[in-house]
Design an enzyme around this catalytic site. Structure first.
Site, mmCIF file in Angstrom:
data_model
loop_
_atom_site.group_PDB
_atom_site.id
_atom_site.type_symbol
_atom_site.label_atom_id
_atom_site.label_comp_id
_atom_site.label_asym_id
_atom_site.label_seq_id
_atom_site.Cartn_x
_atom_site.Cartn_y
_atom_site.Cartn_z
ATOM 1 N N GLU A 64 0.822 -1.203 0.000
ATOM 2 C CA GLU A 64 0.000 0.000 0.000
ATOM 3 C C GLU A 64 0.864 1.265 0.000
ATOM 4 O O GLU A 64 0.512 2.260 -0.632
ATOM 5 C CB GLU A 64 -0.931 0.004 1.213
ATOM 6 C CG GLU A 64 -2.044 -1.023 1.166
ATOM 7 C CD GLU A 64 -1.577 -2.433 1.541
ATOM 8 O OE1 GLU A 64 -2.334 -3.384 1.319
ATOM 9 O OE2 GLU A 64 -0.441 -2.569 2.049
ATOM 10 N N ARG A 280 8.073 -13.605 -1.812
ATOM 11 C CA ARG A 280 7.407 -12.397 -1.317
ATOM 12 C C ARG A 280 7.749 -12.136 0.146
ATOM 13 O O ARG A 280 7.948 -10.993 0.547
ATOM 14 C CB ARG A 280 5.886 -12.520 -1.481
ATOM 15 C CG ARG A 280 5.133 -11.260 -1.019
ATOM 16 C CD ARG A 280 3.673 -11.344 -1.393
ATOM 17 N NE ARG A 280 2.930 -10.174 -0.955
ATOM 18 C CZ ARG A 280 2.878 -9.018 -1.618
ATOM 19 N NH1 ARG A 280 3.541 -8.891 -2.742
ATOM 20 N NH2 ARG A 280 2.168 -7.998 -1.164
ATOM 21 N N GLY A 333 13.444 -4.134 -1.663
ATOM 22 C CA GLY A 333 13.417 -2.927 -2.461
ATOM 23 C C GLY A 333 14.121 -3.016 -3.795
ATOM 24 O O GLY A 333 14.420 -1.984 -4.405
ATOM 25 N N GLU A 334 14.384 -4.230 -4.293
ATOM 26 C CA GLU A 334 15.113 -4.375 -5.546
ATOM 27 C C GLU A 334 14.314 -5.114 -6.612
ATOM 28 O O GLU A 334 14.870 -5.627 -7.572
ATOM 29 C CB GLU A 334 16.444 -5.084 -5.308
ATOM 30 C CG GLU A 334 17.407 -4.271 -4.466
ATOM 31 C CD GLU A 334 18.755 -4.945 -4.266
ATOM 32 O OE1 GLU A 334 19.711 -4.238 -3.910
ATOM 33 O OE2 GLU A 334 18.856 -6.175 -4.458
ATOM 34 N N ASN A 358 0.558 -8.123 -7.500
ATOM 35 C CA ASN A 358 0.597 -6.971 -8.389
ATOM 36 C C ASN A 358 1.217 -7.294 -9.756
ATOM 37 O O ASN A 358 2.331 -7.816 -9.831
ATOM 38 C CB ASN A 358 1.402 -5.864 -7.689
ATOM 39 C CG ASN A 358 1.554 -4.617 -8.513
ATOM 40 O OD1 ASN A 358 0.805 -4.374 -9.455
ATOM 41 N ND2 ASN A 358 2.528 -3.811 -8.149
ATOM 42 N N GLU A 361 3.868 -3.665 -11.725
ATOM 43 C CA GLU A 361 5.316 -3.443 -11.742
ATOM 44 C C GLU A 361 5.977 -4.051 -12.980
ATOM 45 O O GLU A 361 6.755 -3.374 -13.656
ATOM 46 C CB GLU A 361 5.944 -3.956 -10.452
ATOM 47 C CG GLU A 361 5.607 -3.090 -9.245
ATOM 48 C CD GLU A 361 6.211 -3.617 -7.966
ATOM 49 O OE1 GLU A 361 6.697 -4.779 -7.960
ATOM 50 O OE2 GLU A 361 6.212 -2.889 -6.957
#
Length: 445
Positions: A64, A280, A333-334, A358, A361
């Site tokens: 989010e 994940r 974060g990669e 998602n 991306e």
């Protein structure tokens, strides 16, 4: 009447539940100490000055937060102050990382969301006096909604979709969740279908603004690093297949798929694909790596290959002297780096009841994704993306494997067009919010 009785029951329920909640936080804190940091904030105690008359964004966790990044940056750029609340440590850390400069300047504050008790929320509203509240996706907390109304804060659902499964389930019995949903001040939703669903349960003031994730800023440094590394990974014509956000419940499926695709490549006397497997959940990093190794696959973890940060990624290919069968993406974060490496992208979750994650991306970097059959959590935009030919679901792992080998050219042009057509939700949401505030101001004059 039913909602009034439920809210009364809900308030009383917190009395016996609070000790158990504290035990839960303590137990989570033993495994992850981040849960116990700033714990007073969960009760509305801050001990510092907070931005006043701010826009309040509630982004429960990492996904989010990332979906709201574009809109928050637009709000800051036009001079708004921001309060950003989270529930999970991953969400809070990303918030603090993304907005470190604005936090230092006092233009943005990152807080734990208060527990859903009226006295905690009353302290929160009194401490920062937000002029508008936006709760990302469909976070439905009865006390949060009722306390916002009492404090005079318009609280809107934002980037909202009411999935078909949840809609059908909530429509049974006393429809308590739907009654709570109907008590929000309004909703900014993803599509016309969502407008109709929320309206049918009684939500007022609905505006179709689109999907915020289409406006997520793309970290160009990660894509640049991937572009630098990719030629070294694919020099012999090798394909790169990224499994993005793989979850427990389908790990064995992807393991078997990797083995079957390697066998198919060997049969064709072709280089076997390099698989980039990105779990994940961080707690699954080690277990996934061990499972793949036990299957006879050579595995290198990203943390073993190069130092953290984009400087380490730049020499990534050279560090892989002995090319493994699987590169394990055990970093935070990669994701855009892992996506940038790929020829084909599998989005995880689609082979589990919890559903696929998602797809925006990979689409944003021109990599049309594929997933399993359970696409209900991403009903929008998956149906539109599938109709445009830039996303596809498969009923079985065997059907997915057949689509991956032999390799096929991806519809890159169509993906770029699809993304361009769906951007702009952040600006539309802020404009809709401004219209609500103007309308309320005119009514009060």
């Amino acid at each position: 009447m039913i909602l009034t009785l439920f809210n009364l029951f809900y308030r009383l329920l917190w009395v016996p539940l609070l000790p158990f909640l504290m035990i839960y936080l303590y137990m989570r804190g033993r495994k992850d100490p981040r849960y116990l940091r700033h714990v007073k904030e969960r009760f509305g105690f801050y001990g510092r000055a907070l931005p006043q008359e701010a826009i309040w964004f509630h982004a429960v966790s990492l996904g989010e937060v990332r979906s709201a990044l574009g809109m928050i940056r637009l709000a800051l750029a036009r001079g708004d102050k921001v309060i950003l609340t989270n529930f999970t440590p991953a969400g809070r850390e990303e918030s603090e990382r993304q907005f470190a400069k604005e936090i230092a300047e006092g233009r943005l504050a990152v807080l734990w969301v208060p527990l859903d008790m009226h006295w905690c929320l009353h302290r929160f509203y009194r401490a920062c006096r937000p002029r508008f509240g936006l709760t990302l996706e469909v976070e439905i907390w009865p006390a949060m909604i009722a306390s916002a109304r009492r404090a005079g804060v318009p609280l809107y659902l934002c980037n909202s979709q009411y999935t078909s499964g949840a809609f059908a389930k909530d429509g049974k019995g006393l429809r308590l969740r739907q009654r709570v949903i109907a008590s929000v001040a309004g909703a900014f939703v993803k599509s016309e279908i969502q407008r109709a669903r929320f309206a049918s349960v009684g939500v007022q003031n609905i505006t179709v603004t689109g999907e915020l994730r289409f406006d997520q800023p793309i970290p160009q440094a990660l894509l640049d690093a991937a572009a630098q590394v990719r030629p070294q990974l694919t020099a012999d014509g090798r394909q790169v297949i990224t499994i993005a956000s793989g979850v427990a419940g389908e790990e064995e499926i992807f393991r078997d798929m990797i083995l079957s695709l390697r066998a198919a490549a060997a049969k064709d006397s072709a280089p076997a694909p390099l698989f980039v497997y990105v779990p994940r959940a961080p707690e699954r990093f080690e277990a996934v790596g061990r499972m793949l190794q036990d299957a006879g696959l050579s595995v290198r973890a990203r943390s073993q290959v190069a130092e953290a940060g984009t400087a380490g990624l730049a020499v990534f290919g050279e560090a892989l002297a002995d090319m493994p069968d699987v590169l394990l993406g055990d970093s935070f974060g990669e994701m855009y780096f892992y996506l940038g490496l790929a020829d084909q992208v599998i989005v995880g979750g689609g082979f589990t009841p919890a559903g696929a994650h998602n797809i925006i991306e990979p689409l944003a970097v021109g990599k049309p994704p594929i997933t399993g059959p359970e696409t209900w959590p991403i009903e929008f935009p998956f149906a539109e993306a599938e109709a445009a030919g830039v996303a596809k679901s498969f009923d079985t792992p065997e059907a997915m494997a057949a689509a991956l080998w032999p390799p096929r050219e991806a519809p890159l042009k169509e993906a770029a067009i699809f993304m361009a057509e769906h951007r702009g939700a952040s600006e539309r949401t802020l404009q809709a919010m401004d219209q609500v505030l103007i309308s309320q101001s005119e009514k009060s004059d």
